[in-house]
Design a protein around this motif. Structure first.
Motif, PDB file in Angstrom:
ATOM      1  N   UNK A  51       0.305   9.799   9.471  1.00 44.12           N
ATOM      2  CA  UNK A  51       1.172   9.415   8.608  1.00 44.12           C
ATOM      3  C   UNK A  51       0.542   9.907   7.383  1.00 44.12           C
ATOM      4  N   UNK A  52       1.481  10.018   6.284  1.00 44.79           N
ATOM      5  CA  UNK A  52       0.972  10.421   4.979  1.00 44.79           C
ATOM      6  C   UNK A  52       0.809   9.199   4.019  1.00 44.79           C
ATOM      7  N   UNK A  53      -0.028   9.472   3.008  1.00 44.91           N
ATOM      8  CA  UNK A  53      -0.321   8.465   2.462  1.00 44.91           C
ATOM      9  C   UNK A  53       1.036   7.382   1.713  1.00 44.91           C
ATOM     10  N   UNK A  54       1.803   8.337   1.336  1.00 44.81           N
ATOM     11  CA  UNK A  54       3.291   7.605   0.849  1.00 44.81           C
ATOM     12  C   UNK A  54       3.932   6.704   1.915  1.00 44.81           C
ATOM     13  N   UNK A  55       3.842   7.327   3.148  1.00 43.61           N
ATOM     14  CA  UNK A  55       4.338   6.502   4.452  1.00 43.61           C
ATOM     15  C   UNK A  55       3.595   5.308   4.580  1.00 43.61           C
ATOM     16  N   UNK A  56       2.437   5.538   4.593  1.00 46.14           N
ATOM     17  CA  UNK A  56       1.590   4.049   4.964  1.00 46.14           C
ATOM     18  C   UNK A  56       1.737   3.116   3.751  1.00 46.14           C
ATOM     19  N   UNK A  57       2.020   3.793   2.500  1.00 44.02           N
ATOM     20  CA  UNK A  57       2.219   2.907   1.385  1.00 44.02           C
ATOM     21  C   UNK A  57       3.465   2.156   1.522  1.00 44.02           C
ATOM     22  N   UNK A  58       4.416   2.979   2.019  1.00 45.71           N
ATOM     23  CA  UNK A  58       5.673   2.358   2.006  1.00 45.71           C
ATOM     24  C   UNK A  58       5.976   1.131   3.124  1.00 45.71           C
TER      25      UNK A  58
END
Ligand code: URA
Length: 204
Positions: free
Chosen positions: A107-114
Motif C-alpha cells: 500500500x502507498x503512503x497516501x492509502x495507509x494515511x487515508x
C-alpha cells in the motif's frame, strides 16, 4: 473519537466497531476502494489483549472480507496454535489498509494515511496491551525506523499510550523460508511468540 471510550461497556464497544465497519464499507477515500470486493475490517476477539496488524488484504481476504485467510494466514494460524494462542479468543487481527491493493502491491503512503484513522479507532476501542507489527509495512506505519524487519523483529517498543509493540516476521516471508534451524526466520518467529506469551502471562 475522544477519550470518553475509556469506560464503555462491551456492548457499546461492539456497537461502535460495527458502525465503524459500516463506515469503512462505504469509504472511497483512496484508490484502493475502487478495486475491492469487500473491505477487510478485522477478525478475532475485540476484547483480546493482543492485536496483530498485517500489511494489506490479498485475493482470498478480499473475496471473504476476513484478514489472513490465504496461505500466509494459514501459516500464521499454525504458528499461533503451536503457541496456544487462539485466533478466535486471544487476538484481534487487522491490516494497515482495509482494501486489497492491485496485484498485491505494497500500500502507498497516501492509502495507509487515508485508512489510518479507522485503524487508530480500532486500537482505541480494542485497547490491546500488545500490538504485533507483522512485517515491514506495519512496522513502518508505527515505528520511526529505517531498520529492516530482520534487525528489528523481536524487540519491544512502547507507543505514546503505553501499549507494548513488537515487530514480527510476516508469514508470507516465512512461506518462502522453510528451515527451522537455529536463527532461521521460522525459528526466530517461534522465539518471538514465546517472548510474547511470557509477556502476556505477566499481564494476567
Ligand atoms: N497479508 C496481510 O498482510 N494481511 C492479510 O490479511 C493477508 C495477507
Amino acid at each position: 473519537m475522544n477519550d470518553s471510550n475509556k469506560n464503555i461497556t462491551h456492548d457499546e464497544k461492539i456497537k461502535i466497531l460495527t458502525e465503524l465497519k459500516k463506515v469503512c464499507s462505504q469509504c472511497s477515500k483512496c484508490e484502493l476502494s475502487k478495486g475491492r470486493t469487500n473491505i477487510v475490517f478485522s477478525d478475532g476477539n475485540p476484547d483480546a489483549k493482543i492485536m496483530l496488524i498485517g500489511e494489506a488484504p490479498g485475493h482470498n481476504e478480499d473475496v471473504r472480507g476476513v484478514p489472513f485467510v490465504g496461505r500466509a494466514g494459514q501459516l500464521l494460524d499454525t504458528f499461533l496454535q503451536e503457541h496456544n494462542i487462539s485466533r478466535k479468543d486471544d487476538i484481534y487481527i487487522c491490516n494497515t489498509v482495509k482494501c486489497r491493493p492491485p496485484e498485491n502491491r505494497v500500500p502507498k503512503p497516501d492509502e495507509k494515511k487515508a485508512c489510518r484513522k479507522y485503524l487508530d479507532a480500532q486500537i482505541k476501542l480494542v485497547k490491546p496491551e500488545i500490538i504485533l507489527l507483522c512485517g515491514s509495512t506495519a512496522v513502518q506505519s508505527f515505528l520511526d525506523t529505517k531498520l529492516t524487519i530482520s534487525k528489528i523483529r523481536g524487540q519491544w517498543f512502547e507507543n505514546e499510550n503505553g501499549i507494548k509493540m513488537m515487530p514480527i516476521f510476516h508469514p508470507s516471508y516465512l512461506l518462502r523460508n522453510h528451515s527451522l534451524e537455529e536463527n532461521s526466520p521460522r525459528w526466530l518467529m517461534h522465539k518471538d511468540l514465546e517472548n510474547i506469551k511470557s509477556e502476556l502471562r505477566k499481564l494476567c
